[in-house]
Design a protein around this motif. Sequence first.
Motif, mmCIF file in Angstrom:
data_model
loop_
_atom_site.group_PDB
_atom_site.id
_atom_site.type_symbol
_atom_site.label_atom_id
_atom_site.label_comp_id
_atom_site.label_asym_id
_atom_site.label_seq_id
_atom_site.Cartn_x
_atom_site.Cartn_y
_atom_site.Cartn_z
ATOM 1 N N ASP A 1 0.773 -1.216 -0.020
ATOM 2 C CA ASP A 1 -0.093 -0.168 0.034
ATOM 3 C C ASP A 1 0.702 1.141 -0.101
ATOM 4 N N LYS A 2 2.358 1.259 -0.158
ATOM 5 C CA LYS A 2 3.144 2.276 -0.048
ATOM 6 C C LYS A 2 3.145 2.961 1.221
ATOM 7 N N LYS A 3 2.756 2.213 2.451
ATOM 8 C CA LYS A 3 2.964 2.661 3.687
ATOM 9 C C LYS A 3 4.199 2.218 4.079
ATOM 10 N N VAL A 4 4.894 2.915 5.225
ATOM 11 C CA VAL A 4 6.334 2.628 5.624
ATOM 12 C C VAL A 4 5.868 1.909 6.932
ATOM 13 N N GLU A 5 6.377 0.704 7.142
ATOM 14 C CA GLU A 5 6.340 -0.151 8.300
ATOM 15 C C GLU A 5 7.639 -0.256 8.996
ATOM 16 N N ILE A 6 7.805 -0.301 10.331
ATOM 17 C CA ILE A 6 9.094 -0.020 11.077
ATOM 18 C C ILE A 6 9.064 -1.357 12.096
ATOM 19 N N ARG A 7 9.730 -2.072 11.910
ATOM 20 C CA ARG A 7 10.264 -3.111 12.971
ATOM 21 C C ARG A 7 10.979 -3.019 13.709
ATOM 22 N N PRO B 1 7.527 -2.908 19.671
ATOM 23 C CA PRO B 1 7.932 -1.421 20.012
ATOM 24 C C PRO B 1 7.993 -1.062 21.369
ATOM 25 N N GLY B 2 9.047 -0.161 21.717
ATOM 26 C CA GLY B 2 8.861 0.226 23.003
ATOM 27 C C GLY B 2 8.476 1.501 22.954
ATOM 28 N N ALA B 3 9.268 2.539 23.776
ATOM 29 C CA ALA B 3 8.981 4.057 23.941
ATOM 30 C C ALA B 3 9.608 4.735 22.489
ATOM 31 N N GLN B 4 10.150 3.956 21.575
ATOM 32 C CA GLN B 4 10.908 4.667 20.460
ATOM 33 C C GLN B 4 9.978 5.528 19.847
ATOM 34 N N VAL B 5 10.553 6.710 19.143
ATOM 35 C CA VAL B 5 10.101 7.605 18.498
ATOM 36 C C VAL B 5 10.731 7.656 17.182
ATOM 37 N N ILE B 6 9.685 7.368 16.211
ATOM 38 C CA ILE B 6 10.447 7.373 14.758
ATOM 39 C C ILE B 6 9.755 8.568 13.839
ATOM 40 N N SER B 7 10.408 9.282 13.257
ATOM 41 C CA SER B 7 9.980 10.386 12.359
ATOM 42 C C SER B 7 10.505 9.845 10.699
ATOM 43 N N VAL B 8 9.994 10.080 9.783
ATOM 44 C CA VAL B 8 10.373 9.950 8.504
ATOM 45 C C VAL B 8 9.986 11.375 7.592
ATOM 46 N N THR B 9 11.036 11.594 6.897
ATOM 47 C CA THR B 9 10.625 13.027 6.069
ATOM 48 C C THR B 9 11.237 12.536 4.633
ATOM 49 N N LEU B 10 10.514 12.442 3.496
ATOM 50 C CA LEU B 10 11.117 12.111 2.352
ATOM 51 C C LEU B 10 10.292 12.737 1.078
ATOM 52 N N GLY B 11 10.927 12.727 0.005
ATOM 53 C CA GLY B 11 10.457 13.222 -1.106
ATOM 54 C C GLY B 11 11.090 14.747 -1.555
ATOM 55 N N THR C 1 2.061 5.169 13.932
ATOM 56 C CA THR C 1 0.998 4.364 15.127
ATOM 57 C C THR C 1 1.515 3.005 15.192
ATOM 58 N N LYS C 2 1.227 2.380 16.523
ATOM 59 C CA LYS C 2 1.586 1.278 16.913
ATOM 60 C C LYS C 2 0.464 0.011 15.895
ATOM 61 N N ASP C 3 1.020 -1.022 15.474
ATOM 62 C CA ASP C 3 0.158 -2.029 14.820
ATOM 63 C C ASP C 3 0.622 -3.415 15.141
ATOM 64 N N GLY C 4 0.356 -3.919 16.423
ATOM 65 C CA GLY C 4 0.832 -5.298 16.584
ATOM 66 C C GLY C 4 2.320 -5.096 16.896
ATOM 67 N N ASP C 5 3.213 -5.812 16.345
ATOM 68 C CA ASP C 5 4.533 -5.959 16.505
ATOM 69 C C ASP C 5 5.411 -4.945 15.593
ATOM 70 N N LYS C 6 4.565 -3.812 15.051
ATOM 71 C CA LYS C 6 5.309 -2.774 14.046
ATOM 72 C C LYS C 6 4.658 -1.498 14.379
ATOM 73 N N LEU C 7 5.354 -0.617 13.778
ATOM 74 C CA LEU C 7 4.624 0.886 13.741
ATOM 75 C C LEU C 7 4.525 1.103 12.082
#
Length: 158
Positions: free
Chosen positions: A56-62, A73-83, A94-100
């Motif tokens: 779906d062209k969404k980024v998943e972070i594990r 995921p714990g208390a980690q904070v992720i930000s992504v800037t692109l384009g 946002t948290k979604d099971g074992d991934k962001l």
Amino acid sequence: MKSKLITTLLTLALAFTVNAADKDKHDHEHAAKAGPTGGKLITEVEPHVEFFVNKDKKVEIRFIDDDMKVVAPGAQVISVTLGDRSAPTKLSFTKDGDKLISDKAVPEGNDLPTVVQIREKEGAKAVTEKFNLNLEQCPTCKNKEYACTCAHGEEEKK
């Protein structure tokens, strides 16, 4: 005086030898690897971070441990800037099971300049990873180009 000079030179030589050995060990441990899902593995943080673009062209972070197992995921904070620099896309997660998972899809285009910032927790110093997000399939390995682990193209650089 002569013995002080010799002692100083020997100390410096030993320091350079130890430093070179540590660098070789570090380079060896973090050879190019993809994450378990086939995404780009960012090893500058513990646990490691896998950056993966889904269908779906969404980024998943594990978050990945040293045994390549996904950890929650714990208390980690992720930000992504692109384009495009003049109008960048900023993704939040946002948290979604074992991934962001990102709130938005990756913008259209290919070879997008990408900046990933990883904080251990809110307010902590960020670790920054920069790369071009190339979504083409690698002709040699099973990964997309942004997560490629093979050495194709190296001959062109020499």
